[in-house]
Scaffold this motif. Structure first.
Motif, short mmCIF file in Angstrom:
data_model
loop_
_atom_site.label_atom_id
_atom_site.label_comp_id
_atom_site.label_asym_id
_atom_site.label_seq_id
_atom_site.Cartn_x
_atom_site.Cartn_y
_atom_site.Cartn_z
N TYR A 79 -2.55 12.71 -1.53
CA TYR A 79 -1.58 12.43 -2.59
C TYR A 79 -0.98 13.72 -3.14
N TYR A 111 -9.79 6.96 -3.87
CA TYR A 111 -9.27 7.88 -2.87
C TYR A 111 -9.43 9.31 -3.36
N ASN A 171 1.37 4.24 -3.05
CA ASN A 171 1.45 5.69 -2.89
C ASN A 171 2.69 6.26 -3.56
N ARG A 201 0.85 6.29 4.54
CA ARG A 201 -0.50 6.24 4.00
C ARG A 201 -1.32 7.36 4.62
N ASP A 253 0.83 -1.21 0.00
CA ASP A 253 0.00 0.00 0.00
C ASP A 253 0.86 1.26 0.00
N GLU A 254 1.99 1.21 0.69
CA GLU A 254 2.92 2.34 0.65
C GLU A 254 3.55 2.46 -0.73
N ASP A 303 3.13 4.80 9.04
CA ASP A 303 2.84 4.25 7.72
C ASP A 303 2.75 5.39 6.71
N TYR A 314 -0.41 3.04 12.46
CA TYR A 314 -0.89 3.88 11.36
C TYR A 314 -0.21 5.24 11.31
#
Length: 641
Positions: free
Chosen positions: A68, A63, A41, A145, A37-38, A143, A140
């Motif tokens: 972003y 998203y 990104n 994200r 998931d990273e 992370d 979290y």
């Protein structure tokens, strides 16, 4: 004087909690590999320009754009750049991209004090201690994200409502809604309570109608920005289908996510064997909700906002998961600080006007929470990341150290190629099929003919390939022309193979070595089989064909036995194709290659064995007979020596 002393003590307490979190969150922040998931990104922000990134978010990914846009600007500001593991030193990419989440975590902890004061919680200064070392919060906020920023903006928006700060509400709520679509649920719940209680009402208005109208405009303005973006991204808003979505959760599953998974970090600590009994999570959840209810009863215009965000937001999330079952604890991480407020609010309510006793009680209760969090967080921060996710960086390092000139690569599924935006390699990889597509023999042959240069080897990067190549057609295609593995790397579900070939050959579509014309009852035919052996690895391909639509799934199996009357010595059982492509979704008349791998035991006596194929029900185990009446089809002999 006592008040001044207490205020300074509270400030010192909050600063100490923030410093503790800061130090722990930054410790080894850049050490683990970026996980998928990273890496997504990184690919989105470093692998696309601004128009390209917005186009992906508008047409492909579920998203909103704010996180972003920020991450892309941040990466440019600090000079975050990709690098090639094994060929050059690290560039600090992991640390730099995760650092904003740590900052967001500091902001979220700092907001707990003013928000707790607005709820009139005695001992609000100890609220940051409840989360400073909480494993879920640390996970979290370390992370790369969007979840840490989502929590920060949500808390800021709730504080704005509780303190009647319109401009802060507009900014924070808009930021939260443009960070994650699910921010709609807690903020809509909070806004509904604020509308009912008259929060953000301009004091100069005297009549009821203008107050309601002004409140609706004030509270609804941030949601208009989300609506505009959802219209821009209408293709995603209406049509996105999540990879790996399961069945909708029932109430017990949802409560398990909000209780044990969220409050006791069960989902991350269970693989380490340190999880608390589930009743701790359920009990804490019940007490936290009770605390929020009591604060709402004592101060409806303030406590009701947090209760509305928690209760109505959670209920709306549960309902949305019935429509799109993408349930995971990460979508409830915004709830964690609200439940901490509820637990502190319960203590404060129980002591009533004895505020000093409430403060001391909360301080004492914070200590075991802190010690538990320190123990669990230390364990998960020092554990190998492969306990939870593949090590993509180490896999690319292996690739880079063992690559040869002329090598090429194929990534299956296609999004596996996104790894190379962050972790570079001299081997050029082409993307295979994307999620929603299924690799067929002709397409696999075209892929295999593309990447290599002359006699170069073909690397296959297999990650979530079961969703696009359920029968493992690609590697069967390579093996069918004499390809054999000369390099292998494994990291959980991530597999990396290099295939060499005895000579330069053109690669035809995968077809059975041994054709058959056998039909099982119910309209499933077996059109042939193939065998590939590498030392003790035995791979059998069965080539199925559906003669009529199949309403249910079937298990396929390959048995290796001394004879027809014997029990299997080795066997491989699996759903025909995979969970992602059930028989009910497959077309009639198409040949469906399906791979069954077996590992021969090292002590298997040399001799001649027989191979058999069969189908049976995954629920009852009842075998599906062939038209001839037998329930196990003889394929051929296999000599082991």
């Amino acid at each position: 004087m006592k008040r001044i002393t207490r205020v300074w003590a509270e400030r010192i307490s909050v600063v100490a909690a923030l410093l503790l979190f800061w130090g722990v969150a930054l410790w080894r922040l850049g050490a683990p590999s970026l996980w998928y998931d990273e890496l997504f990104n990184v690919n989105l922000t470093l692998g696309h320009d601004f128009p390209g990134m917005l186009a992906v978010l508008r047409t492909q990914q579920p998203y909103p754009p704010l996180y972003y846009l920020f991450l892309k600007a941040w990466a440019a500001l600090v000079g975050a750049r990709p690098y090639a593991p094994g060929l050059e030193p690290g560039s600090g990419l992991e640390f730099l991209l995760r650092f904003p989440s740590v900052l967001a975590g500091v902001g979220s902890l700092a907001l707990l004090l003013p928000l707790g004061r607005r709820l009139r919680i005695s001992g609000a200064a100890f609220l940051p201690w409840l989360l400073a070392l909480h494993p879920m919060f640390l996970w979290y906020t370390r992370d790369a994200r969007l979840y840490a920023m989502w929590v920060l903006f949500t808390l800021a928006a709730l504080y704005a409502l509780a303190s009647q700060r319109r401009w802060l509400w507009w900014g924070a709520a808009t930021a939260a809604l443009l960070t994650h679509y699910f921010a709609l649920f807690p903020l809509a719940g909070a806004a509904a309570i604020a509308l009912l209680t008259g929060n953000l009402c301009p004091p100069s208005q005297s009549s009821a109608r203008p107050r309601w109208l002004m409140n609706i405009i004030t509270l609804g303005a941030p949601f208009l920005f989300l609506l505009v973006w959802m219209l821009i991204a209408l293709r995603v808003t209406l049509g996105f289908q999540s990879f790996g979505a399961g069945s909708p959760p029932d109430g017990a599953t949802f409560v398990g996510l909000a209780g044990p998974d969220l409050l006791t970090a069960r989902v991350f600590l269970e693989p380490l064997g340190h999880v608390l009994n589930s009743w701790w999570g359920y009990g804490l959840l019940g007490m936290a909700l009770l605390g929020l209810i009591l604060r709402a009863w004592k101060a409806p215009s303030r406590g009701g906002i947090c209760l509305g965000a928690a209760a109505l937001g959670a209920a709306a999330t549960f309902i949305s998961w019935q429509l799109r079952p993408v349930q995971h604890v990460r979508y409830l991480v915004w709830l964690l600080p609200l439940l901490a407020l509820g637990l502190a609010g319960l203590v404060s309510t129980l002591f009533g006007r004895r505020r000093a006793a409430a403060r001391w009680t909360l301080a004492v209760l914070s200590l075991p929470v802190l010690l538990w969090g320190a123990r669990q967080s230390l364990d998960f921060m020092t554990a190998e990341r492969t306990v939870w996710y593949p090590d993509f960086r180490d896999t690319v390092r292996l690739l880079n150290e063992r690559a040869l000139p002329g090598d090429g690569g194929i990534a299956v599924a296609a999004h596996g190629a996104e790894i190379f935006t962050a972790y570079r390699s001299p081997v050029a990889f082409i993307p295979g099929p994307t999620i929603g597509e299924r690799l067929q023999p002709e397409a696999a042959a075209r892929l295999a003919d593309m990447p290599r240069d002359g006699a170069g080897r073909i690397w296959t990067l297999l990650y979530q390939d079961e969703a696009v190549d359920p029968g493992q057609v690609l590697i069967g295609t390579l093996e069918a022309v004499g390809g054999y593995r000369v390099e292998m790397g494994y990291s959980r579900e991530l597999r990396l193979y290099a295939y060499a070939f005895p000579e330069v050959v053109s690669i035809p579509p995968l077809a059975p070595q041994h054709p058959l014309e056998s039909t099982f009852e119910g309209g499933i035919a077996l059109r042939g089989w193939s065998l590939h052996r590498e030392e003790r690895l035995l791979a059998v391909y069965l080539f199925w064909e559906l003669l009529e639509p199949q309403p249910e799934a079937w298990m396929g199996a390959v048995h290796l036995a001394p004879n027809a009357a014997s029990a299997p010595t080795v066997q491989r059982d699996k759903l025909v194709l995979s969970d992602y492509w059930t028989l009910s979704e497959l077309p009639v008349g198409e040949i469906l290659p399906d791979r069954y791998e077996m590992v021969i035991p090292p002590d298997l006596p040399a001799g001649s064995y027989q191979l058999f194929a069969l189908l049976y029900s995954p629920e009852s185990g009842q075998r599906l007979p062939l038209a001839t009446g037998v329930d196990r089809l003889y394929l051929g002999d296999f000599a082991w020596q």
